[in-house]
Design a protein around this motif. Sequence first.
Motif, short mmCIF file in Angstrom:
data_model
loop_
_atom_site.label_atom_id
_atom_site.label_comp_id
_atom_site.label_asym_id
_atom_site.label_seq_id
_atom_site.Cartn_x
_atom_site.Cartn_y
_atom_site.Cartn_z
N THR A 162 41.76 44.44 36.78
CA THR A 162 42.04 43.15 37.42
C THR A 162 42.62 42.18 36.40
N ILE B 231 38.56 37.03 38.04
CA ILE B 231 39.56 35.97 38.28
C ILE B 231 38.99 34.61 37.91
N GLN B 232 37.73 34.37 38.23
CA GLN B 232 37.11 33.09 37.85
C GLN B 232 37.07 32.93 36.33
N ARG C 292 36.52 38.93 41.91
CA ARG C 292 36.31 37.49 41.94
C ARG C 292 35.73 37.00 40.62
N THR D 172 40.82 32.39 35.03
CA THR D 172 41.53 31.18 35.47
C THR D 172 40.76 29.89 35.21
N LYS E 200 43.91 39.59 46.14
CA LYS E 200 43.09 39.54 47.36
C LYS E 200 43.70 40.40 48.46
N GLU E 201 45.03 40.31 48.64
CA GLU E 201 45.68 41.10 49.69
C GLU E 201 45.57 42.60 49.42
N THR F 170 49.28 37.47 41.28
CA THR F 170 48.49 36.25 41.46
C THR F 170 47.14 36.61 42.07
N PRO F 171 46.15 35.72 41.96
CA PRO F 171 44.86 35.97 42.63
C PRO F 171 45.04 36.22 44.13
N ALA F 172 45.97 35.50 44.77
CA ALA F 172 46.20 35.71 46.21
C ALA F 172 46.72 37.11 46.48
N GLU F 173 47.60 37.62 45.61
CA GLU F 173 48.12 38.97 45.81
C GLU F 173 47.05 40.03 45.57
#
Length: 430
Positions: free
Chosen positions: A382, A422-423, A419, A426, A396-397, A391-394
């Motif tokens: 990750t 990523i936390q 998660r 970022t 997630k997908e 990106t974090p959004a990608e």
Amino acid sequence: MSETPPKTLQYRLDGPQEAPVLVVGPSLGTTWHMWDRQVPELTRQWRVFRYDLPGHGGAPAHPATSVPELAQRLLATLDGLGVQRFGYVGCSIAGAIGAELALRRPDRVASLALVAASPRFGTADEFRQRGVIVRANGLDPMARTAPERWFTPGFAAAQPAIVEWAVQMVRTTDPGCYIAACEALAAFDIRAELGRITVPTLVLVGAEDQVTGPAEARTLVAGIPDARLALVPGASHLAPVEQPAAVTDLLVHHFATAWYNPSDTATGLTVMPDRPDRPSVSATVGPVAEIAPAEQPQAVLSGRADPFEAGMLVRRQVLGDAHVDRAMAAADEFAGDFQELITRYAWGEVWTRDGLDRRTRSAVTLTALVAGGHMEELAFHTRAALRNGLTPAEIKEVLIQTAVYCGVPAANTAFRVARTVIQEETRPEA
């Protein structure tokens, strides 16, 4: 020196005002000072115009994201000085600028020398990845690795002051402009256009250049009509710094004998008179081999090159130095062979392939790790995915997709692991 409006470049002029102009350009992360050792000799015959890339060497930070844009800024700067025709020598990205000028404005370029250049610099993914690293970590990773990219090991060991100078050049570069230059190199590809370069061209490369080496130089020579290849022994990427006398000698000979003059319809070339008092400059650096375009390498290695070094480079770029250092430090007699195996084959054979960019490879890897239940490896992959530009959004997908095809319980654990990573990655620094 110059004051620099946004659409021009910072420059410096040396040499006789009445002499023909020779434009000299630097590589990414350096300044015009990389050519200091050539200037005394070059200014005996030419008015030497050196420029800095945006955000380099204290130049204003006006980013340019394409090689054509950099070429246009250079022409605008020269237009402001009333310079119409000029010789041009550029190293690395400045070589790309020179090739762009020779293709789009051959009426302006009288003679061309491409140093440590290529018709395409690696892959687009490699330079976009470099931009991701700079965004995340600043220029320090680029500065720390610059000596091994730019110099041979022997030179770096013998010249610590020059190595430190090189590191500081990178560290004082504007990060946004460095990233923009990486984007410019990522988009640069003139392989299909080389045959349209009609300017007299010298392709010069350090024999030990591991960045844009002899293979890339031979591609240029094979594609550019009547181009000549000069191979400099004992030099890596910054050959003008590492072997200054040899490079100077080659440049003086090229520009003194191959200067296109459109008014001379008989030959198209003007032989510029050599100064009789010009001293010999390459006596102390060993032989310099100038190779005709048709000449092939004297020896061809059998089999494939060992992919270990390439694998280690990619492994560090994707996973980060700290992770790889920990893994290699733990590689005792029992686990050492395994570390070599994954570096050589997973990273050197698979991750270096051109078929997928690194963002896509990261997405595939995350999916495979969820499917296999390898959550410990999911954590550091990750981090690698973020480093590779996902990106974090990608991410997630990708994990939502795994819920459908790999199972909801596996995806649930994967979300918890990702998660947390990523936390951590970022979180703003204190």
